[in-house]
Structure formats: C-alpha cells, structure tokens
Scaffold this motif. Structure first.
Motif, PDB file in Angstrom:
ATOM      1  N   GLN A 121       0.823  -1.205   0.000  1.00 25.61           N
ATOM      2  CA  GLN A 121       0.000   0.000   0.000  1.00 25.61           C
ATOM      3  C   GLN A 121       0.857   1.256   0.000  1.00 25.61           C
ATOM      4  OE1 GLN A 121      -2.758   0.228   3.245  1.00 25.61           O
ATOM      5  NE2 GLN A 121      -3.457   2.286   2.737  1.00 25.61           N
ATOM      6  N   HIS A 122       1.906   1.275   0.806  1.00 24.44           N
ATOM      7  CA  HIS A 122       2.778   2.451   0.860  1.00 24.44           C
ATOM      8  C   HIS A 122       3.539   2.638  -0.457  1.00 24.44           C
ATOM      9  CE1 HIS A 122       2.029   2.551   5.210  1.00 24.44           C
ATOM     10  NE2 HIS A 122       2.546   3.768   5.192  1.00 24.44           N
ATOM     11  N   LEU A 123       3.951   1.547  -1.083  1.00 27.05           N
ATOM     12  CA  LEU A 123       4.657   1.658  -2.365  1.00 27.05           C
ATOM     13  C   LEU A 123       3.729   2.218  -3.441  1.00 27.05           C
ATOM     14  CD1 LEU A 123       6.740  -1.652  -2.344  1.00 27.05           C
ATOM     15  CD2 LEU A 123       7.650   0.677  -2.333  1.00 27.05           C
ATOM     16  N   ARG A 124       2.472   1.812  -3.415  1.00 25.63           N
ATOM     17  CA  ARG A 124       1.511   2.366  -4.382  1.00 25.63           C
ATOM     18  C   ARG A 124       1.299   3.854  -4.121  1.00 25.63           C
ATOM     19  NH1 ARG A 124      -1.620  -2.405  -3.005  1.00 25.63           N
ATOM     20  NH2 ARG A 124      -1.275  -4.060  -4.527  1.00 25.63           N
ATOM     21  N   GLN A 125       1.117   4.212  -2.860  1.00 26.94           N
ATOM     22  CA  GLN A 125       0.917   5.622  -2.522  1.00 26.94           C
ATOM     23  C   GLN A 125       2.129   6.462  -2.890  1.00 26.94           C
ATOM     24  OE1 GLN A 125      -0.037   5.447   1.660  1.00 26.94           O
ATOM     25  NE2 GLN A 125      -2.207   5.050   1.305  1.00 26.94           N
ATOM     26  N   LEU A 126       3.309   5.908  -2.678  1.00 26.61           N
ATOM     27  CA  LEU A 126       4.540   6.610  -3.025  1.00 26.61           C
ATOM     28  C   LEU A 126       4.543   6.977  -4.505  1.00 26.61           C
ATOM     29  CD1 LEU A 126       7.275   7.263  -1.454  1.00 26.61           C
ATOM     30  CD2 LEU A 126       8.213   5.311  -2.677  1.00 26.61           C
ATOM     31  N   GLN A 127       4.134   6.035  -5.345  1.00 29.43           N
ATOM     32  CA  GLN A 127       4.127   6.269  -6.788  1.00 29.43           C
ATOM     33  C   GLN A 127       2.948   7.141  -7.218  1.00 29.43           C
ATOM     34  OE1 GLN A 127       5.506   2.427  -8.993  1.00 29.43           O
ATOM     35  NE2 GLN A 127       4.687   1.757  -7.009  1.00 29.43           N
ATOM     36  N   ASP A 128       1.807   6.961  -6.576  1.00 33.65           N
ATOM     37  CA  ASP A 128       0.637   7.777  -6.913  1.00 33.65           C
ATOM     38  C   ASP A 128       0.884   9.252  -6.625  1.00 33.65           C
ATOM     39  OD1 ASP A 128      -0.741   5.539  -7.712  1.00 33.65           O
ATOM     40  OD2 ASP A 128      -1.848   5.302  -5.832  1.00 33.65           O
ATOM     41  N   ASN A 129       1.684   9.536  -5.605  1.00 32.46           N
ATOM     42  CA  ASN A 129       1.949  10.920  -5.224  1.00 32.46           C
ATOM     43  C   ASN A 129       3.184  11.507  -5.892  1.00 32.46           C
ATOM     44  OD1 ASN A 129      -0.264  10.983  -3.465  1.00 32.46           O
ATOM     45  ND2 ASN A 129       0.922  10.122  -1.779  1.00 32.46           N
ATOM     46  N   ALA A 130       3.956  10.681  -6.610  1.00 34.09           N
ATOM     47  CA  ALA A 130       5.166  11.171  -7.289  1.00 34.09           C
ATOM     48  C   ALA A 130       4.780  12.134  -8.408  1.00 34.09           C
ATOM     49  CB  ALA A 130       5.967  10.001  -7.844  1.00 34.09           C
ATOM     50  N   ASP A 205      10.681  11.584  -5.940  1.00 28.18           N
ATOM     51  CA  ASP A 205      10.973  13.021  -6.013  1.00 28.18           C
ATOM     52  C   ASP A 205      12.086  13.460  -5.066  1.00 28.18           C
ATOM     53  OD1 ASP A 205       8.957  13.283  -7.906  1.00 28.18           O
ATOM     54  OD2 ASP A 205       7.429  13.739  -6.412  1.00 28.18           O
ATOM     55  N   ARG A 206      12.941  12.518  -4.660  1.00 29.37           N
ATOM     56  CA  ARG A 206      14.060  12.795  -3.747  1.00 29.37           C
ATOM     57  C   ARG A 206      13.582  13.395  -2.420  1.00 29.37           C
ATOM     58  NH1 ARG A 206      19.082  12.968  -6.838  1.00 29.37           N
ATOM     59  NH2 ARG A 206      18.556  12.388  -8.964  1.00 29.37           N
ATOM     60  N   ARG A 207      12.311  13.144  -2.078  1.00 24.79           N
ATOM     61  CA  ARG A 207      11.745  13.721  -0.866  1.00 24.79           C
ATOM     62  C   ARG A 207      11.252  12.669   0.116  1.00 24.79           C
ATOM     63  NH1 ARG A 207       7.570  18.411  -2.179  1.00 24.79           N
ATOM     64  NH2 ARG A 207       7.816  18.612   0.082  1.00 24.79           N
ATOM     65  N   ILE A 208      10.993  11.461  -0.383  1.00 25.61           N
ATOM     66  CA  ILE A 208      10.490  10.400   0.485  1.00 25.61           C
ATOM     67  C   ILE A 208      10.920   9.062  -0.098  1.00 25.61           C
ATOM     68  CG2 ILE A 208       8.267  10.277  -0.720  1.00 25.61           C
ATOM     69  CD1 ILE A 208       6.990   9.770   2.056  1.00 25.61           C
ATOM     70  N   ALA A 209      11.248   8.111   0.769  1.00 23.89           N
ATOM     71  CA  ALA A 209      11.774   6.828   0.298  1.00 23.89           C
ATOM     72  C   ALA A 209      11.275   5.698   1.183  1.00 23.89           C
ATOM     73  CB  ALA A 209      13.304   6.847   0.295  1.00 23.89           C
ATOM     74  N   ILE A 210      11.315   4.494   0.619  1.00 25.32           N
ATOM     75  CA  ILE A 210      11.013   3.277   1.369  1.00 25.32           C
ATOM     76  C   ILE A 210      12.162   2.302   1.158  1.00 25.32           C
ATOM     77  CG2 ILE A 210       9.492   1.265   1.541  1.00 25.32           C
ATOM     78  CD1 ILE A 210       7.168   3.021   0.772  1.00 25.32           C
ATOM     79  N   CYS A 211      12.684   1.765   2.256  1.00 26.11           N
ATOM     80  CA  CYS A 211      13.735   0.757   2.159  1.00 26.11           C
ATOM     81  C   CYS A 211      13.570  -0.228   3.315  1.00 26.11           C
ATOM     82  CB  CYS A 211      15.128   1.387   2.166  1.00 26.11           C
ATOM     83  SG  CYS A 211      15.573   2.149   3.735  1.00 26.11           S
ATOM     84  N   PRO A 212      14.042  -1.468   3.162  1.00 24.44           N
ATOM     85  CA  PRO A 212      13.859  -2.483   4.203  1.00 24.44           C
ATOM     86  C   PRO A 212      14.766  -2.230   5.399  1.00 24.44           C
ATOM     87  CG  PRO A 212      15.218  -3.346   2.442  1.00 24.44           C
ATOM     88  CD  PRO A 212      14.761  -1.992   1.985  1.00 24.44           C
ATOM     89  N   LEU A 213      14.308  -2.694   6.549  1.00 20.83           N
ATOM     90  CA  LEU A 213      15.126  -2.631   7.751  1.00 20.83           C
ATOM     91  C   LEU A 213      15.782  -3.970   8.063  1.00 20.83           C
ATOM     92  CD1 LEU A 213      12.843  -0.455  10.050  1.00 20.83           C
ATOM     93  CD2 LEU A 213      14.910   0.252   8.855  1.00 20.83           C
ATOM     94  N   VAL A 214      15.195  -5.061   7.532  1.00 17.39           N
ATOM     95  CA  VAL A 214      15.767  -6.397   7.699  1.00 17.39           C
ATOM     96  C   VAL A 214      15.724  -7.082   6.343  1.00 17.39           C
ATOM     97  CG1 VAL A 214      15.113  -6.637  10.110  1.00 17.39           C
ATOM     98  CG2 VAL A 214      13.518  -7.343   8.340  1.00 17.39           C
ATOM     99  N   ALA A 228      11.288   0.874   6.313  1.00 21.02           N
ATOM    100  CA  ALA A 228      11.255   2.238   6.851  1.00 21.02           C
ATOM    101  C   ALA A 228      10.802   3.200   5.765  1.00 21.02           C
ATOM    102  CB  ALA A 228      12.629   2.646   7.358  1.00 21.02           C
ATOM    103  N   LEU A 229       9.909   4.097   6.116  1.00 22.84           N
ATOM    104  CA  LEU A 229       9.537   5.200   5.248  1.00 22.84           C
ATOM    105  C   LEU A 229      10.319   6.422   5.729  1.00 22.84           C
ATOM    106  CD1 LEU A 229       6.043   6.079   3.913  1.00 22.84           C
ATOM    107  CD2 LEU A 229       7.471   7.872   4.881  1.00 22.84           C
ATOM    108  N   LEU A 230      11.185   6.940   4.857  1.00 25.80           N
ATOM    109  CA  LEU A 230      12.097   8.032   5.225  1.00 25.80           C
ATOM    110  C   LEU A 230      11.671   9.331   4.550  1.00 25.80           C
ATOM    111  CD1 LEU A 230      15.419   6.073   4.592  1.00 25.80           C
ATOM    112  CD2 LEU A 230      14.218   6.315   6.760  1.00 25.80           C
ATOM    113  N   ARG A 231      11.611  10.384   5.338  1.00 24.62           N
ATOM    114  CA  ARG A 231      11.317  11.702   4.777  1.00 24.62           C
ATOM    115  C   ARG A 231      12.608  12.505   4.663  1.00 24.62           C
ATOM    116  NH1 ARG A 231       7.111  10.148   8.071  1.00 24.62           N
ATOM    117  NH2 ARG A 231       5.076  10.060   7.015  1.00 24.62           N
ATOM    118  N   GLU A 232      12.493  13.709   4.119  1.00 18.39           N
ATOM    119  CA  GLU A 232      13.674  14.523   3.815  1.00 18.39           C
ATOM    120  C   GLU A 232      14.611  14.609   5.019  1.00 18.39           C
ATOM    121  OE1 GLU A 232      12.934  17.974   0.743  1.00 18.39           O
ATOM    122  OE2 GLU A 232      11.208  17.832   2.092  1.00 18.39           O
ATOM    123  N   SER A 233      15.843  14.181   4.795  1.00 11.67           N
ATOM    124  CA  SER A 233      16.844  14.138   5.863  1.00 11.67           C
ATOM    125  C   SER A 233      18.200  13.836   5.237  1.00 11.67           C
ATOM    126  CB  SER A 233      16.495  13.055   6.887  1.00 11.67           C
ATOM    127  OG  SER A 233      16.452  11.781   6.258  1.00 11.67           O
TER     128      SER A 233
END
Length: 330
Positions: A121-130, A205-214, A228-233
């Motif tokens: 769901q988060h991956l779909r939202q990530l792309q829908d909002n890109a 958009d270099r503003r939000i990312a998703i990557c695995p923690l394990v 993890a969902l990472l915001r600008e940092s």
C-alpha cells in the motif's frame, strides 16, 4: 448556490427573479419576494454594485439583470484563483510545519512499516503521489510486490513521471521478471543493470523513500517484512547519492525489436576502428590528431565517439573511459 460567487441567499433570489423578467422596480421585487420595499431597494443597489444588475431610464426606477456569463463567471474565476493561492500558501505552511516537527522529533523522519500488505500500500501511494521522478533498486526475490503487479508505475509513467530502475543480475531469474522489465522499458522506464545491489529501495521526487530494515524475500527473514519510510533528511540524501553512484556504473538495458532485453555491454561489441580510436582517446590525444592519424575526418571521429558513449550509457568522455575499462573494451 451562488455563495461561491459572493452572493447572499437573498441577493441570489432577487437576481434569479430579475433573470426571469425584462425589468423590475423595487416595489415589484418586494411584492414578489415578500421583502420590504426599502430592503428590496437595498438588495437591487447591492446587485448593481457587484455588476449583476443595472438601472434603466424608466421611472419609477427599474433594474435589469446582467448576463450571468458576464457577471458571474469572472467573479468565480477570481475566487478560484484566490482559492488556489490560498491552497498553495497552506501547502507551504504545512511543509514548514512538518520540517520543524522533523527537526524536533525523529519520529517524524522515519516511519516503520510492518507486513507485506502495508508495504504494498505504501509503495503504491509513493508512486501515486510522485510528480517528477521515481528511483528504484530492484533486487531478486520480491518481498511484497511480485513482478508484473506494480501497475502504479504505468499510471505514473503515463502522467509524465520519470522512472529510473536499477536491476541486479539475479533479478532476471525471478518468474516473469524479464517480461516485466520489457513492459516497463516500452512504457518509458529507463533501466540499467548491475551485478549486485546492496538493498531494496524506492525514492519519490528525492523527498520520500522506502527501504527495508531487515533482509527479505524467500532467502531473507521468514517473518513479516519490516521497512522504513524516510522523509527529507541527511539519511535520505545519502540513499539518493548511493543510487546515483550505482547508476553511474550500471549497464543500460534496451528492448530489442524481437522483444528481448539486451545488455549493451555484451550485445554491441566495438569494431576494430572503434577500439583503435578509443585507445587513442583514452591516451589523451585530441580529436584532430586522432583524425589525422587514422585518416578520418574530425566529424567522423566525433561520430564514432558519440556511438561508443551511447553503447556505454556514458554522458561524458570521462565516463566512456571508465565504462570501457570496466567492460574490457581496451
């Protein structure tokens, strides 16, 4: 209904009545609406001030309605423009608020996602909002999204989002993976390949990312995937830089006319002329001297160099030299 155009309910009632009559006096308006004559006169004066009615030369004084397209549409457009400006201001304020909160609360920077369904769901939202660009590290053995199931990519590509995807070689051993890459490239995805990727990653958009923690996938952790969902940092900046570093060294992938994925490093070997020219170029010899030594025109030399840069996926001659060394072209 016309409050958006700046009319009160009683003004709308009087305006609608004027629309159905040629002209009307304040007394006539009062008798048909039940308003007091003085109140009806005040409403007609307000409509005239707003450009929705105008007085005639008849006595006693009569009013006629202005055409709705002339009187109302420009008002609605001005209100719509003001609403857009207000929405933009609110968006800026929200981003400032979130940025301030992120600096004060690490929980605003990283959100933990647990479970394959939530991750999808988060991956779909990530792309829908890109809106501009998606970056992908595609490792073998999917965790939450099997090959061919990411329809959000094609929707994003259709609305102009740029997709750059890096595939590790083992990815193509997954069932349906090759067909999925072919469909993506044909839809506009820019694909490259590397021997191995360090992690799975999706950046919007270099503003939000998703990557695995394990580790995940059939050979990873048997428990539910955790990402993890990472915001600008600074962490997100580091992951984006990691993508660009791998992208620079990766081999471009193309779809042939027969519908196969071609790795340009293997399917497009250099000719003898290209190899000789490349060796002179890497040695630092200028185009003019290369042309003279090889008996070619300077334009032909530059055309050969451009051809090799295309094969290597290089944007500069320095990158061409690097790719040539990696691929054993020298």
């Amino acid at each position: 209904m016309l409050e958006a155009a700046g009319l009160t309910a009683v003004e709308e009632t009087v305006y609608r009545l004027l629309i159905t009559t040629t002209t009307a006096s304040s007394d006539e308006i009062a008798s048909q609406t039940g308003l007091a004559p003085g109140q009806a006169q005040g409403i007609l004066a307000a409509l005239a001030t707003k450009g929705l009615a105008s007085p005639t030369d008849r006595q006693p004084r009569h009013f006629t309605a202005s055409p709705p397209d002339v009187a109302l549409l420009p008002r609605l457009q001005r209100n719509a423009d003001a609403l857009d400006q207000a929405r933009s201001a609110v968006t800026d304020l929200l981003e400032t608020y979130r940025s301030t909160r992120r600096r004060q609360d690490a929980g605003q920077l990283i959100e933990v996602i647990t479970g394959a369904s939530a991750l999808r769901q988060h991956l779909r939202q990530l792309q829908d909002n890109a809106r501009h660009e998606m970056l992908w590290f595609c490792k073998a053995q999917y965790v939450a999204m099997p090959s061919g199931s990411n329809r959000a990519e094609f929707d994003a590509l259709a609305r102009g989002v740029r997709y750059r995807a890096l595939y590790e070689r083992a990815f193509f051993d997954d069932e349906g993976a090759i067909d999925n890459v072919i469909d993506g490239v044909r839809a506009g995805e820019i694909a490259r390949s590397v021997p191995h990727l360090p992690l799975r990653l999706a950046v919007a958009d270099r503003r939000i990312a998703i990557c695995p923690l394990v580790p995940g996938g059939p050979q990873g952790s048997p428990s539910e995937p955790t990402a993890a969902l990472l915001r600008e940092s600074s962490l997100l900046d580091a992951l984006t830089a990691l993508f660009e570093r791998y992208w620079e060294d990766a081999v471009p992938l193309h779809v042939s006319s027969s519908g196969t994925v071609d790795d340009t490093s293997d399917t497009a070997p250099l000719s003898e002329t290209d190899r000789k020219l490349l060796s002179l170029l890497v040695a630092g010899i200028a185009d003019k001297a290369i042309a003279s030594q090889m008996g070619l025109s300077r334009r032909t030399v530059q055309r050969h160099i451009q051809h090799m840069m295309t094969l290597a996926g290089a944007a500069t001659r320095m990158q061409l030299a690097w790719q040539a060394a990696r691929r054993g072209w020298l």
